[in-house]
Motif scaffolding. Structure first.
Motif, PDB file in Angstrom:
ATOM      1  N   VAL A 105      -2.545  -1.676   0.510  1.00 42.46           N
ATOM      2  CA  VAL A 105      -1.195  -2.225   0.692  1.00 42.46           C
ATOM      3  C   VAL A 105      -0.889  -2.424   2.166  1.00 42.46           C
ATOM      4  N   PHE A 106      -1.223  -1.435   2.985  1.00 41.78           N
ATOM      5  CA  PHE A 106      -0.831  -1.476   4.394  1.00 41.78           C
ATOM      6  C   PHE A 106      -1.965  -1.926   5.318  1.00 41.78           C
ATOM      7  N   LYS A 122       6.950   7.274   5.908  1.00 38.59           N
ATOM      8  CA  LYS A 122       7.550   6.308   4.985  1.00 38.59           C
ATOM      9  C   LYS A 122       8.619   6.928   4.084  1.00 38.59           C
ATOM     10  N   HIS A 142      10.374   3.256   0.730  1.00 41.78           N
ATOM     11  CA  HIS A 142      10.930   1.999   0.213  1.00 41.78           C
ATOM     12  C   HIS A 142       9.873   0.969  -0.184  1.00 41.78           C
ATOM     13  N   GLU A 143       8.871   0.723   0.667  1.00 46.49           N
ATOM     14  CA  GLU A 143       7.935  -0.385   0.389  1.00 46.49           C
ATOM     15  C   GLU A 143       7.181  -0.194  -0.921  1.00 46.49           C
ATOM     16  N   LEU A 144       6.614   0.988  -1.103  1.00 44.93           N
ATOM     17  CA  LEU A 144       5.855   1.252  -2.327  1.00 44.93           C
ATOM     18  C   LEU A 144       6.781   1.344  -3.542  1.00 44.93           C
ATOM     19  N   GLU A 146       9.508  -0.504  -4.016  1.00 47.40           N
ATOM     20  CA  GLU A 146       9.823  -1.869  -4.445  1.00 47.40           C
ATOM     21  C   GLU A 146       8.595  -2.558  -5.042  1.00 47.40           C
ATOM     22  N   MET A 147       7.440  -2.241  -4.534  1.00 51.58           N
ATOM     23  CA  MET A 147       6.220  -2.906  -4.970  1.00 51.58           C
ATOM     24  C   MET A 147       5.785  -2.473  -6.363  1.00 51.58           C
TER      25      MET A 147
END
Length: 363
Positions: A105-106, A122, A142-144, A146-147
């Motif tokens: 992902v990153f 994170k 947040h990123e993971l 939402e994903m």
């Protein structure tokens, strides 16, 4: 004829209770409004000869040696560790989130030792964990979230993560190593000859009679019995006197393909794409060797047969009203996912049923 026990429902809760009571010498009648035993774990050959789960994939896993050994009386096992990928923009990521997921992902190359520190940068630290959103943000940020989580939760539950009890998201771990198994339980197996064959053996007793295509709630006065074990929705039993408990239902779209393999793992989740939540390919799960392959797409919906209790404080409060009424009953018992309004796994249903019968027999 008069029965010692009438058991409504021929799934895990009902079948296990029936067998234990029958072995103790009681005469038992098991009824089910469907035309088969096994409840949602029922499996059968489709028109192409592929062993499928009509009601979606059921993978047995437990940490309880007692429950595993109990079911081993009725089946041989095939070792199977389930693996799940999430599809997002033409890429596939291991679920639950692990080191491979995070690096992909990153676009990083973190070691196992570095993953925990990276996640700390994170995470949204929560002093109090009340909702599934709190669980996810506190775990991966947040990123993971939402994903992989928010969109899937909305499709599955028709609720935002912030509206769902913490226990739902807490079922899914976050790993810092490369373990890509969906479950980490000690015992991860599939019945060698399928679930239906296992249920046939559980219910194979001279003290058990099975009557299918019989809706007890529409025919309450037709059977003469001393005690009742009910495994259906508790609110339906009481004719929704306090209001309907919310359940999520599922619609299944089964397909067959003239190829050996449709996807690389048993299940692929679609957290943000498509209307369905996931696709499962059965040959991964069953180990069956047969020409062609069959899959199922799952669509979550609000109406239809109840599959999942919807865990949040409002619904729990409503359930407690029904539970208080149930606890006043002298010869009526409630057990199972729908009767106890609990998001149980299969092994938990078995354990709950065994505990109930022990309680009844002790009396």
């Amino acid at each position: 004829m008069k029965y010692d026990f009438l058991i409504v429902g021929a799934g895990y809760a009902g079948a296990v209770a029936a067998r234990e009571l029958a072995d103790a010498g009681h005469k038992v009648l098991v009824v089910d409004k469907r035309n088969h035993i096994g409840g949602n774990a029922f499996d059968t050959l489709d028109e192409n000869g592929v062993l499928i789960h009509p009601y979606g994939p059921h993978i047995f896993h437990t940490n309880s040696r007692k429950i595993f050994e109990y079911l081993s009386r009725f089946t041989e096992w095939r070792f199977y560790e389930h693996r799940v990928l999430a599809k997002e923009k033409d890429a596939y990521y291991p679920i639950p989130i692990n080191r491979i997921t995070i690096n992909k992902v990153f676009n990083l190359n973190l070691s196992e030792e570095e993953v925990e520190g990276f996640l700390d940068t994170k995470r949204v630290k929560k002093t109090e964990i009340k909702t599934s959103e709190d669980v996810v943000l506190n775990s991966v940020g947040h990123e993971l979230c939402e994903m992989f989580f928010r969109g899937y939760t909305r499709k599955q539950w028709d609720l935002d993560l912030s509206e769902l009890a913490a226990g739902v998201a807490a079922r899914i771990p976050t790993r810092t190593n490369d373990d890509d198994r969906y479950f980490s339980d000690t015992f991860q197996m599939m019945p060698s000859h399928g679930y239906t064959a296992m249920f046939e053996r559980i219910l194979d007793s001279k003290n058990i009679e099975v009557r299918l295509s019989f809706d007890y709630l529409l025919n309450r006065k037709e059977i003469n019995f001393d005690k009742l074990i009910f495994t259906g929705p508790i609110d339906a039993y009481y004719e929704n006197c306090f209001g309907k408990l919310p359940y999520r239902s599922l619609r299944f779209e089964h397909e067959h393909f003239a190829v050996d393999q449709f996807q690389s793992v048993g299940t692929v989740n679609y957290p943000n794409e498509q209307d369905f939540t996931r696709i499962t390919e059965f040959k991964h799960i069953t180990g069956q060797v047969v020409s062609g392959t069959s899959i199922v797409k799952e669509y979550s919906q609000s109406s239809g047969d109840p599959y999942y209790p919807v865990p949040n404080p409002i619904n729990e409060s409503l359930y407690q009203k029904y539970l208080a009424k149930a606890e006043l009953e002298k010869n009526v018992y409630f057990v199972g996912r729908l009767a106890q309004y609990r998001y149980y796994n299969m092994d938990q249903v078995v354990g709950s049923s065994l505990a109930l019968v022990n309680k009844i027999l002790d009396k």
